[in-house]
Design a protein around this motif. Structure first.
Motif, PDB file in Angstrom:
ATOM      1  N   ASN A 162      35.656   7.732 -11.936  1.00 54.49           N
ATOM      2  CA  ASN A 162      36.409   7.782 -10.683  1.00 54.49           C
ATOM      3  C   ASN A 162      35.640   8.572  -9.637  1.00 54.49           C
ATOM      4  O   ASN A 162      34.849   9.452  -9.961  1.00 54.49           O
ATOM      5  N   SER A 163      35.906   8.292  -8.383  1.00 53.53           N
ATOM      6  CA  SER A 163      35.265   9.058  -7.312  1.00 53.53           C
ATOM      7  C   SER A 163      36.155  10.234  -6.928  1.00 53.53           C
ATOM      8  O   SER A 163      37.372  10.223  -7.151  1.00 53.53           O
ATOM      9  N   LEU A 164      35.545  11.248  -6.339  1.00 52.12           N
ATOM     10  CA  LEU A 164      36.291  12.409  -5.870  1.00 52.12           C
ATOM     11  C   LEU A 164      37.326  12.009  -4.821  1.00 52.12           C
ATOM     12  O   LEU A 164      38.484  12.445  -4.913  1.00 52.12           O
ATOM     13  N   PRO A 165      36.982  11.182  -3.828  1.00 52.75           N
ATOM     14  CA  PRO A 165      38.013  10.770  -2.856  1.00 52.75           C
ATOM     15  C   PRO A 165      39.200  10.053  -3.499  1.00 52.75           C
ATOM     16  O   PRO A 165      40.351  10.273  -3.105  1.00 52.75           O
ATOM     17  N   GLU A 166      38.943   9.213  -4.509  1.00 55.63           N
ATOM     18  CA  GLU A 166      40.043   8.538  -5.208  1.00 55.63           C
ATOM     19  C   GLU A 166      40.931   9.542  -5.923  1.00 55.63           C
ATOM     20  O   GLU A 166      42.157   9.452  -5.868  1.00 55.63           O
ATOM     21  N   ALA A 167      40.312  10.508  -6.579  1.00 54.27           N
ATOM     22  CA  ALA A 167      41.070  11.533  -7.300  1.00 54.27           C
ATOM     23  C   ALA A 167      41.915  12.369  -6.345  1.00 54.27           C
ATOM     24  O   ALA A 167      43.087  12.652  -6.616  1.00 54.27           O
ATOM     25  N   MET A 168      41.339  12.747  -5.213  1.00 53.89           N
ATOM     26  CA  MET A 168      42.086  13.552  -4.245  1.00 53.89           C
ATOM     27  C   MET A 168      43.204  12.734  -3.604  1.00 53.89           C
ATOM     28  O   MET A 168      44.270  13.273  -3.293  1.00 53.89           O
ATOM     29  N   SER A 169      42.987  11.444  -3.438  1.00 55.70           N
ATOM     30  CA  SER A 169      44.032  10.575  -2.906  1.00 55.70           C
ATOM     31  C   SER A 169      45.214  10.500  -3.879  1.00 55.70           C
ATOM     32  O   SER A 169      46.378  10.548  -3.465  1.00 55.70           O
ATOM     33  N   ARG A 170      44.923  10.407  -5.180  1.00 53.64           N
ATOM     34  CA  ARG A 170      45.994  10.415  -6.192  1.00 53.64           C
ATOM     35  C   ARG A 170      46.761  11.733  -6.145  1.00 53.64           C
ATOM     36  O   ARG A 170      47.982  11.754  -6.183  1.00 53.64           O
ATOM     37  N   LEU A 171      46.023  12.835  -6.046  1.00 53.75           N
ATOM     38  CA  LEU A 171      46.655  14.147  -5.985  1.00 53.75           C
ATOM     39  C   LEU A 171      47.511  14.271  -4.729  1.00 53.75           C
ATOM     40  O   LEU A 171      48.638  14.760  -4.784  1.00 53.75           O
ATOM     41  N   GLN A 172      46.997  13.805  -3.599  1.00 55.88           N
ATOM     42  CA  GLN A 172      47.757  13.832  -2.347  1.00 55.88           C
ATOM     43  C   GLN A 172      49.048  13.035  -2.484  1.00 55.88           C
ATOM     44  O   GLN A 172      50.106  13.459  -2.032  1.00 55.88           O
ATOM     45  N   GLY A 173      48.970  11.883  -3.134  1.00 52.66           N
ATOM     46  CA  GLY A 173      50.156  11.060  -3.344  1.00 52.66           C
ATOM     47  C   GLY A 173      51.204  11.754  -4.184  1.00 52.66           C
ATOM     48  O   GLY A 173      52.405  11.583  -3.965  1.00 52.66           O
ATOM     49  N   MET A 174      50.770  12.558  -5.134  1.00 52.39           N
ATOM     50  CA  MET A 174      51.702  13.284  -5.994  1.00 52.39           C
ATOM     51  C   MET A 174      52.386  14.432  -5.264  1.00 52.39           C
ATOM     52  O   MET A 174      53.557  14.700  -5.488  1.00 52.39           O
ATOM     53  N   ILE A 175      51.648  15.108  -4.405  1.00 56.01           N
ATOM     54  CA  ILE A 175      52.191  16.296  -3.750  1.00 56.01           C
ATOM     55  C   ILE A 175      53.028  15.944  -2.521  1.00 56.01           C
ATOM     56  O   ILE A 175      53.850  16.723  -2.075  1.00 56.01           O
ATOM     57  N   GLY A 176      52.827  14.767  -1.974  1.00 52.32           N
ATOM     58  CA  GLY A 176      53.618  14.330  -0.829  1.00 52.32           C
ATOM     59  C   GLY A 176      52.974  14.681   0.496  1.00 52.32           C
ATOM     60  O   GLY A 176      51.880  15.237   0.565  1.00 52.32           O
ATOM     61  N   VAL A 214      47.448  19.686 -12.969  1.00 52.05           N
ATOM     62  CA  VAL A 214      47.603  18.362 -12.375  1.00 52.05           C
ATOM     63  C   VAL A 214      46.312  17.960 -11.652  1.00 52.05           C
ATOM     64  O   VAL A 214      45.835  16.829 -11.784  1.00 52.05           O
ATOM     65  N   ALA A 215      45.733  18.889 -10.897  1.00 48.15           N
ATOM     66  CA  ALA A 215      44.495  18.597 -10.166  1.00 48.15           C
ATOM     67  C   ALA A 215      43.364  18.282 -11.136  1.00 48.15           C
ATOM     68  O   ALA A 215      42.625  17.305 -10.939  1.00 48.15           O
ATOM     69  N   ASP A 216      43.214  19.082 -12.189  1.00 49.10           N
ATOM     70  CA  ASP A 216      42.157  18.808 -13.172  1.00 49.10           C
ATOM     71  C   ASP A 216      42.384  17.458 -13.850  1.00 49.10           C
ATOM     72  O   ASP A 216      41.434  16.728 -14.120  1.00 49.10           O
ATOM     73  N   ASP A 217      43.643  17.114 -14.092  1.00 47.40           N
ATOM     74  CA  ASP A 217      43.951  15.818 -14.691  1.00 47.40           C
ATOM     75  C   ASP A 217      43.545  14.685 -13.742  1.00 47.40           C
ATOM     76  O   ASP A 217      42.950  13.695 -14.162  1.00 47.40           O
ATOM     77  N   CYS A 218      43.861  14.832 -12.451  1.00 47.86           N
ATOM     78  CA  CYS A 218      43.465  13.812 -11.461  1.00 47.86           C
ATOM     79  C   CYS A 218      41.947  13.708 -11.350  1.00 47.86           C
ATOM     80  O   CYS A 218      41.415  12.631 -11.098  1.00 47.86           O
ATOM     81  N   LEU A 219      41.261  14.829 -11.525  1.00 43.29           N
ATOM     82  CA  LEU A 219      39.806  14.857 -11.404  1.00 43.29           C
ATOM     83  C   LEU A 219      39.088  14.322 -12.642  1.00 43.29           C
ATOM     84  O   LEU A 219      37.883  14.073 -12.591  1.00 43.29           O
ATOM     85  N   SER A 220      39.822  14.142 -13.747  1.00 40.53           N
ATOM     86  CA  SER A 220      39.159  13.669 -14.960  1.00 40.53           C
ATOM     87  C   SER A 220      38.489  12.333 -14.669  1.00 40.53           C
ATOM     88  O   SER A 220      39.030  11.473 -13.987  1.00 40.53           O
ATOM     89  N   GLY A 221      37.285  12.202 -15.124  1.00 43.39           N
ATOM     90  CA  GLY A 221      36.507  10.999 -14.874  1.00 43.39           C
ATOM     91  C   GLY A 221      35.614  11.101 -13.647  1.00 43.39           C
ATOM     92  O   GLY A 221      34.823  10.209 -13.381  1.00 43.39           O
TER      93      GLY A 221
END
Length: 83
Positions: free
Chosen positions: A2-16, A55-62
């Protein structure tokens, strides 16, 4: 991988939308993550840091990255790593 921007986008979606997530690459394996509260956000309503770090480390996995420093609203960010 996964890319860093994709991971941060997932995290952003979770936090609102009340909070903005920013990641700064520190080195080849770590990032600093800053949580910025938007004006209308409840700064006390965010989940505990330990939970957010997991949660952030989980999103960053990969991505090859892990969270080095997690900064919440009102906290001072760590100094950048200088080599």
């Amino acid at each position: 991988m996964n890319s860093l921007p994709e991971a941060m986008s997932r995290l952003q979606g979770m936090i609102g939308q009340d909070y903005l997530m920013r990641a700064t690459i520190v080195d080849a394996a770590s990032v600093d993550v800053e949580v910025v509260a938007r004006e209308e956000a409840c700064q006390e309503c965010i989940v505990p840091k330990e939970f957010m770090r997991d949660v952030a480390d989980d999103c960053l996995s990969g991505t090859g990255y892990r969270v080095r420093d997690l900064v919440y609203p009102g906290e001072r960010a760590a100094e950048p790593c200088r080599r």
